[in-house]
Design an enzyme around this catalytic site. Sequence first.
Site, short mmCIF file in Angstrom:
data_model
loop_
_atom_site.label_atom_id
_atom_site.label_comp_id
_atom_site.label_asym_id
_atom_site.label_seq_id
_atom_site.Cartn_x
_atom_site.Cartn_y
_atom_site.Cartn_z
N CYS A 39 36.33 65.88 -37.12
CA CYS A 39 37.70 65.43 -37.44
C CYS A 39 37.70 63.97 -37.88
O CYS A 39 38.64 63.22 -37.60
CB CYS A 39 38.66 65.65 -36.27
SG CYS A 39 38.88 67.37 -35.87
N LYS A 64 40.15 64.83 -22.12
CA LYS A 64 38.90 64.11 -22.38
C LYS A 64 38.50 63.23 -21.21
O LYS A 64 37.49 62.52 -21.26
CB LYS A 64 39.02 63.29 -23.67
CG LYS A 64 39.13 64.17 -24.92
CD LYS A 64 38.78 63.40 -26.16
CE LYS A 64 39.37 63.99 -27.43
NZ LYS A 64 38.62 65.13 -27.96
N GLN A 68 38.71 58.68 -26.89
CA GLN A 68 37.32 58.71 -26.43
C GLN A 68 37.07 57.69 -25.34
O GLN A 68 36.35 57.95 -24.37
CB GLN A 68 36.36 58.43 -27.60
CG GLN A 68 36.20 59.57 -28.56
CD GLN A 68 35.71 60.84 -27.89
OE1 GLN A 68 34.90 60.79 -26.97
NE2 GLN A 68 36.22 61.97 -28.32
N ASP A 86 43.78 53.76 -30.15
CA ASP A 86 43.52 55.17 -29.91
C ASP A 86 42.39 55.24 -28.88
O ASP A 86 41.22 55.01 -29.20
CB ASP A 86 43.12 55.84 -31.23
CG ASP A 86 42.65 57.27 -31.03
OD1 ASP A 86 42.66 57.77 -29.88
OD2 ASP A 86 42.28 57.90 -32.04
N HIS A 117 39.60 58.86 -36.17
CA HIS A 117 39.78 60.31 -36.08
C HIS A 117 40.99 60.68 -36.95
O HIS A 117 41.90 59.87 -37.11
CB HIS A 117 40.05 60.65 -34.60
CG HIS A 117 40.09 62.10 -34.28
ND1 HIS A 117 41.18 62.89 -34.53
CD2 HIS A 117 39.18 62.91 -33.67
CE1 HIS A 117 40.95 64.13 -34.11
NE2 HIS A 117 39.74 64.17 -33.58
#
Lengths: 152, 417
Positions: free
Chosen positions: B375, B237, B214, B211, B134
């Site tokens: 993104c 999220k 998600q 990261d 991302h």
Amino acid sequence: MTAALRELYQDVVFDHARTPRNRRRPARSSHQAQGHNPLCGDKVTVHLDVADGVIRDAAFEGEGCAIATASASLMTEALKGKPVEEAERLLEGFHHMVTDPQAAAHPELGKLEVLAGVREFPVRVKCATLAWHTFHAALHGGHAPVSTEDGQ
Amino acid sequence: MSLALVGAGREAAVSPKLWRDDFPILGERVHGKPLAYLDNAATTQKPQAVIDALAGYYAHDNANVHRGVHTLSQRATDAYEAARAKVRGFINARQAEEIVFVRGATEAINLVAASFARPRLAPGDEIVLSAMEHHSNIVPWQLACAATGAVLKVVPIGDDGAFLPEAYEALLGPRTKLVAMTHLSNALGTVTPARWIVERAHAAGVPVLLDGAQAISHLAVDVGALGCDFYAFSGHKVFGPTGIGVLYGKAERLRSMVPYQGGGDMIRTVTFEESRFADIPYRFEAGTPNIAGAVGLGAALDYVSAVGMGAIAAHERELVAYATRELERIPGLRIVGTAKEKASIVSFTLEGVHPHDIGTIVDHAGVAIRAGHHCAMPVMQRFGIPGTARASFALYNTLDEVDALVAGVDEARRMFR
């Protein structure tokens, strides 16, 4: 399909999206600019050939959604042969038509009126105006690509 | 227990029906149609428990934290620190002080880029990331590189969007100073072998940031087992509020880092000659934090734990499999991202129809999906497409909603034929 969708995706819009007019790199061009909609990644380049205050030729390159492609195609058709001043009034009228929900009919826009339905889709207005912003940038110089996210 | 959902030729292993009732927004109608919210990779909806926690905090406990001697301040502090303890438990960190509250995954990554990476980077040093990051796991590193002369090394991905282990190992070198890698790609749904990635990096003496923006609501995240040095995620999220997120950092890493922002709550003593900084995690929490957001995030993690990540993952696997199968029946439709290891996301293109047009048309059928580059422009460049339409699932989605999506996409195809 809802009425608003039908209003947005009219036959003329489909026609210009499938078979865009003036999508080419012209042999002669006096003005050009690149436009970019960073929200969706669409890019367009507008070429103009202006002489004696008249737009002799208008063309575009780029791929986009149906609304962006149809708008660029219809725009280049409308611009060809127009005096620059008249073309700028067309830009104002078009912008007004797609952004003002109270906008009255714009007979001077002619065929461009098929895109009036976009005002019911605020997130799609930028698709319809990308080519016009780029046209404005081409006329008025400036070397940086214009973005639908600049200003306004 | 196995509750069958109504529908021809399909059975759901887990029924999301009970969970749906926990999310009031799912009762909304869009263009006269029941809302089918399939944009969970952008943000998730909030259960009533989270909405109540936010309201309850403001109605009963609101005060500033770590300051007052009065009762409310103590209550607010207790609520804020209780939320930190919940995050610790949820991701299995060793200590609560390894949990830094930030605005979201973006700020967490920027914090590590500024306070950990920059002071350690020299010209020619390398940061390794993947081609499916991302923008928020690319741009902070580019800024760090611009300031230090370090360079990015990008691990390519396969035509199916899979992580390529050999390519990754080949890029780990003597100049590698950090690996920054997604745990679950937001554009493709690819799950990376995070634990192995960390092992290989550590074998080369390289710290790793994952990261997890998600992954946090789809995979069981255990930072102890992963072994990563940093893990970043956003509250919104994982069914929590916007504006709150988490940076997990190993205590020894966090202690070695300079502050990110200066202000109140992050200092021990201040004179005009010098300030002494607070211990971790407060060193990185300058200013009044998002207290209500942290409380709401704590409630969201309680909710996820009560449902169980195993049940969530099983349900989403079924949704992804069903959506993939049904969408592929549409002529001209291509799924982008078909890695064996994937979760919760189905990205696709439709011949002759731009993703934006698909998005508008299915919206009129009540179906919310994302259309565009998500993104992750480098991913789109990798596949030579301007963007995709993306359906992304959460625990409350149903097979009926997948049917609504498929019908909407097929309508788009017929309109553009």
